[in-house]
Structures are given as structure tokens and as C-alpha cells.
Design a protein around this motif. Structure first.
Motif, PDB file in Angstrom:
ATOM      1  N   CYS A   1      48.203   4.774  47.719  1.00  0.00           N
ATOM      2  CA  CYS A   1      49.412   5.108  48.587  1.00  0.00           C
ATOM      3  C   CYS A   1      50.590   4.375  48.154  1.00  0.00           C
ATOM      4  CB  CYS A   1      48.695   4.540  49.923  1.00  0.00           C
ATOM      5  SG  CYS A   1      48.515   2.973  50.272  1.00  0.00           S
ATOM      6  N   GLY A   2      51.639   4.664  48.658  1.00  0.00           N
ATOM      7  CA  GLY A   2      52.964   4.228  48.081  1.00  0.00           C
ATOM      8  C   GLY A   2      54.071   5.137  48.106  1.00  0.00           C
TER       9      GLY A   2
ATOM     10  N   THR B   1      55.833   3.480  42.609  1.00  0.00           N
ATOM     11  CA  THR B   1      55.275   2.119  43.171  1.00  0.00           C
ATOM     12  C   THR B   1      54.396   2.439  43.893  1.00  0.00           C
ATOM     13  OG1 THR B   1      57.472   1.106  43.044  1.00  0.00           O
ATOM     14  CG2 THR B   1      55.926  -0.292  44.058  1.00  0.00           C
ATOM     15  N   GLU B   2      52.933   2.174  43.758  1.00  0.00           N
ATOM     16  CA  GLU B   2      51.832   2.476  44.359  1.00  0.00           C
ATOM     17  C   GLU B   2      50.809   1.595  44.265  1.00  0.00           C
ATOM     18  OE1 GLU B   2      50.919   7.210  44.546  1.00  0.00           O
ATOM     19  OE2 GLU B   2      50.914   6.420  42.138  1.00  0.00           O
TER      20      GLU B   2
ATOM     21  N   ILE C   1      52.636  -6.058  56.412  1.00  0.00           N
ATOM     22  CA  ILE C   1      53.158  -5.041  55.737  1.00  0.00           C
ATOM     23  C   ILE C   1      53.432  -5.024  54.358  1.00  0.00           C
ATOM     24  CG2 ILE C   1      55.150  -3.604  56.431  1.00  0.00           C
ATOM     25  CD1 ILE C   1      55.402  -4.592  59.079  1.00  0.00           C
ATOM     26  N   ARG C   2      52.958  -4.157  53.822  1.00  0.00           N
ATOM     27  CA  ARG C   2      53.413  -3.783  52.396  1.00  0.00           C
ATOM     28  C   ARG C   2      54.457  -2.828  52.099  1.00  0.00           C
ATOM     29  NH1 ARG C   2      48.593  -5.859  49.677  1.00  0.00           N
ATOM     30  NH2 ARG C   2      47.031  -6.297  51.221  1.00  0.00           N
ATOM     31  N   SER C   3      55.513  -3.272  51.735  1.00  0.00           N
ATOM     32  CA  SER C   3      56.601  -2.423  51.436  1.00  0.00           C
ATOM     33  C   SER C   3      56.688  -2.149  49.914  1.00  0.00           C
ATOM     34  CB  SER C   3      57.957  -2.990  51.935  1.00  0.00           C
ATOM     35  OG  SER C   3      58.014  -3.323  53.244  1.00  0.00           O
ATOM     36  N   LEU C   4      56.879  -0.766  49.669  1.00  0.00           N
ATOM     37  CA  LEU C   4      57.066  -0.284  48.365  1.00  0.00           C
ATOM     38  C   LEU C   4      58.235   0.639  48.223  1.00  0.00           C
ATOM     39  CD1 LEU C   4      53.709   0.300  49.518  1.00  0.00           C
ATOM     40  CD2 LEU C   4      53.469   0.110  46.931  1.00  0.00           C
ATOM     41  N   TRP C   5      59.060   0.470  47.264  1.00  0.00           N
ATOM     42  CA  TRP C   5      60.093   1.439  47.086  1.00  0.00           C
ATOM     43  C   TRP C   5      60.302   1.810  45.511  1.00  0.00           C
ATOM     44  CZ3 TRP C   5      60.195  -3.587  48.451  1.00  0.00           C
ATOM     45  CH2 TRP C   5      60.955  -4.657  47.644  1.00  0.00           C
TER      46      TRP C   5
ATOM     47  N   ARG D   1      56.256   2.067  53.841  1.00  0.00           N
ATOM     48  CA  ARG D   1      55.521   0.749  54.331  1.00  0.00           C
ATOM     49  C   ARG D   1      54.214   1.196  54.683  1.00  0.00           C
ATOM     50  NH1 ARG D   1      60.993  -0.324  57.724  1.00  0.00           N
ATOM     51  NH2 ARG D   1      62.366  -0.112  56.138  1.00  0.00           N
ATOM     52  N   TRP D   2      53.396   0.131  54.609  1.00  0.00           N
ATOM     53  CA  TRP D   2      51.980   0.527  54.834  1.00  0.00           C
ATOM     54  C   TRP D   2      51.338  -0.886  55.575  1.00  0.00           C
ATOM     55  CZ3 TRP D   2      49.328   5.024  54.594  1.00  0.00           C
ATOM     56  CH2 TRP D   2      50.034   6.101  53.852  1.00  0.00           C
ATOM     57  N   ARG D   3      50.403  -0.472  56.480  1.00  0.00           N
ATOM     58  CA  ARG D   3      49.910  -1.844  57.058  1.00  0.00           C
ATOM     59  C   ARG D   3      48.447  -1.188  57.533  1.00  0.00           C
ATOM     60  NH1 ARG D   3      49.762  -1.050  62.750  1.00  0.00           N
ATOM     61  NH2 ARG D   3      51.228   0.025  63.465  1.00  0.00           N
ATOM     62  N   ASP D   4      47.283  -2.075  57.755  1.00  0.00           N
ATOM     63  CA  ASP D   4      45.920  -1.923  58.095  1.00  0.00           C
ATOM     64  C   ASP D   4      45.605  -0.729  57.234  1.00  0.00           C
ATOM     65  OD1 ASP D   4      46.158  -3.798  60.428  1.00  0.00           O
ATOM     66  OD2 ASP D   4      47.308  -2.251  61.417  1.00  0.00           O
TER      67      ASP D   4
END
Length: 217
Positions: free
Chosen positions: A192-193, A85-86, A63-67, A208-211
Motif C-alpha cells: 500500500c502507498g 513510495t510504498e 499515521i504513515r504518510s507516503l508521497w 496516508r495509512w493507519r491501523d
């Protein structure tokens, strides 16, 4: 009597079978596309220029978390853009053909006035697509409503860009939600972000992003 009962049972079974076919036999947005290989080298992280990446990004368990905060600096000193944050997917810039972005997104409640998906590049302007979250709903820029009730849950995002036809199609959880004409040709790529593109964004913005995947036809 027995024949009538069997006939009724057969009709019920046929109806159930038809329903299951309609539910599970629908075409997937990625049907007919070829998945492209992505490695960490394809994920270019953009964040406020004056702070370490670890203060605005975390990658753990897939999982990629961006804030980002509303008063953060832009991604480079010379930029006049809003804070972000992208992930900029590099190595697959395009100017023709049919391309598709896919990812599973999670937006916490309270994040609002923020772009979570972009297609960067256009004949006029900086982008040909922005998908923004306002109060839990997704909009095309600040205009058309794309999807509702997206806070605090994972949802699948698919964006198909047919450059030759000048058409963008957006799917949420496998369902076609929005079709729009693009903004013309350009040096195009997906992002994305969280990007505080509009004014009056919430103070804190996170996605948050996955896959994350990329496809081409």
C-alpha cells in the motif's frame, strides 16, 4: 382505543429493532479470520532510490504518510518501473490459502492516476490486483469502478484473496464493493502507498495509512 395504541407502539418498536439489527448486525469482513502479528520489521519501505526516505515518508501518531512525484526515480536503479513510495508487507508472502489486508486510507484531493493498494505476484504479469484512485474514485486497474467520492476522508479498505478459489473481494467501509477473478498463482504479497502505475499520473501523489492489519483464515 388503548389496546390499538399499544399494538401500534409495539409495531413501531419492532420495526426500529429490526432496522438496528440490519445496520449493526451485518457480518464484518474480518469475521472468521485470525489476525497476524505485525511489527515495524514487516513494513518494508520502497521509495525513489536517489533521495532519503524522510523526503517521501513520515510516520507520526500512528499515521504513515507516503508521497511521490511523477518525475521521481524508480525504487531501485536497475528498475524500469514508475515511481513509488510504498509499504511492502514482508514476512507473509503466500501462494495458497485465504488472506486479508485491512487498512484505513486517506487520499488528498488532487492525487490521481495512482495505485494505493496492490497484491503483487501473478501467473502472468507483475500483480494480481491494483486499486487505483482516479479523480477521487477507486478503480480496479483502470477498468471497473469500485467506489466513489473518496477524497479528503478516512475510509476502510479490506481486500480478501482466496487463492484456492482464485477470487479477490474488496470491501470499502465494511461494504462489499467488488469481486474479481485473480491473475493466477504466484509469490504473492500485499502493498500500500502510492505507485504511479499508469501514465499521466498527477504531478504529486499522496496517501496516508493507519491501523494496517493482516489476517489469515
Amino acid at each position: 382505543m388503548k389496546a390499538s395504541y399499544c399494538y401500534s407502539l409495539l409495531l413501531i418498536l419492532l420495526a426500529v429493532s429490526a432496522k438496528e439489527h440490519s445496520l449493526f448486525g451485518a457480518a464484518d469482513p474480518t469475521d472468521g479470520f485470525t489476525q497476524l502479528p505485525l511489527t515495524d520489521d514487516n513494513f518494508d519501505l520502497q521509495k525513489p532510490y536517489n533521495i532519503p526516505l524522510s523526503q517521501r515518508y513520515n510516520y507520526s501518531d500512528g499515521i504513515r504518510s507516503l508521497w511521490v512525484y511523477n518525475n521521481d526515480k524508480p525504487f531501485k536503479h536497475s528498475s524500469g518501473t514508475r515511481p513509488r513510495t510504498e509499504i511492502r508487507i514482508k514476512g507473509y508472502d503466500y501462494s495458497s490459502g485465504v488472506w486479508q489486508f485491512e487498512g484505513y486510507a486517506y487520499v488528498p484531493k488532487g492525487t490521481s492516476g495512482v495505485t494505493i493498494v496492490q497484491i503483487h505476484g501473478a501467473a502472468e504479469g507483475a500483480t494480481t490486483l491494483q486499486l487505483r484512485i482516479y479523480d477521487g474514485n477507486m478503480r480496479y486497474y483502470k477498468y471497473n469502478l469500485v467506489a466513489t467520492d473518496l477524497y479528503d476522508k478516512w475510509f476502510r479498505v479490506n481486500v480478501i484473496h482466496d487463492v484456492n478459489e482464485g477470487k479477490i473481494t474488496v470491501f470499502i467501509d465494511g461494504e462489499q464493493k467488488f469481486v474479481v477473478k485473480d491473475q493466477g498463482p504466484g509469490d504473492l504479497y500485499f502493498k500500500c502507498g502510492v505507485y504511479a502505475a499508469p501514465e499521466n499520473s498527477s504531478n504529486f501523489m499522496e496517501s496516508r495509512w493507519r491501523d494496517i492489519k493482516l489476517f489469515k483464515k
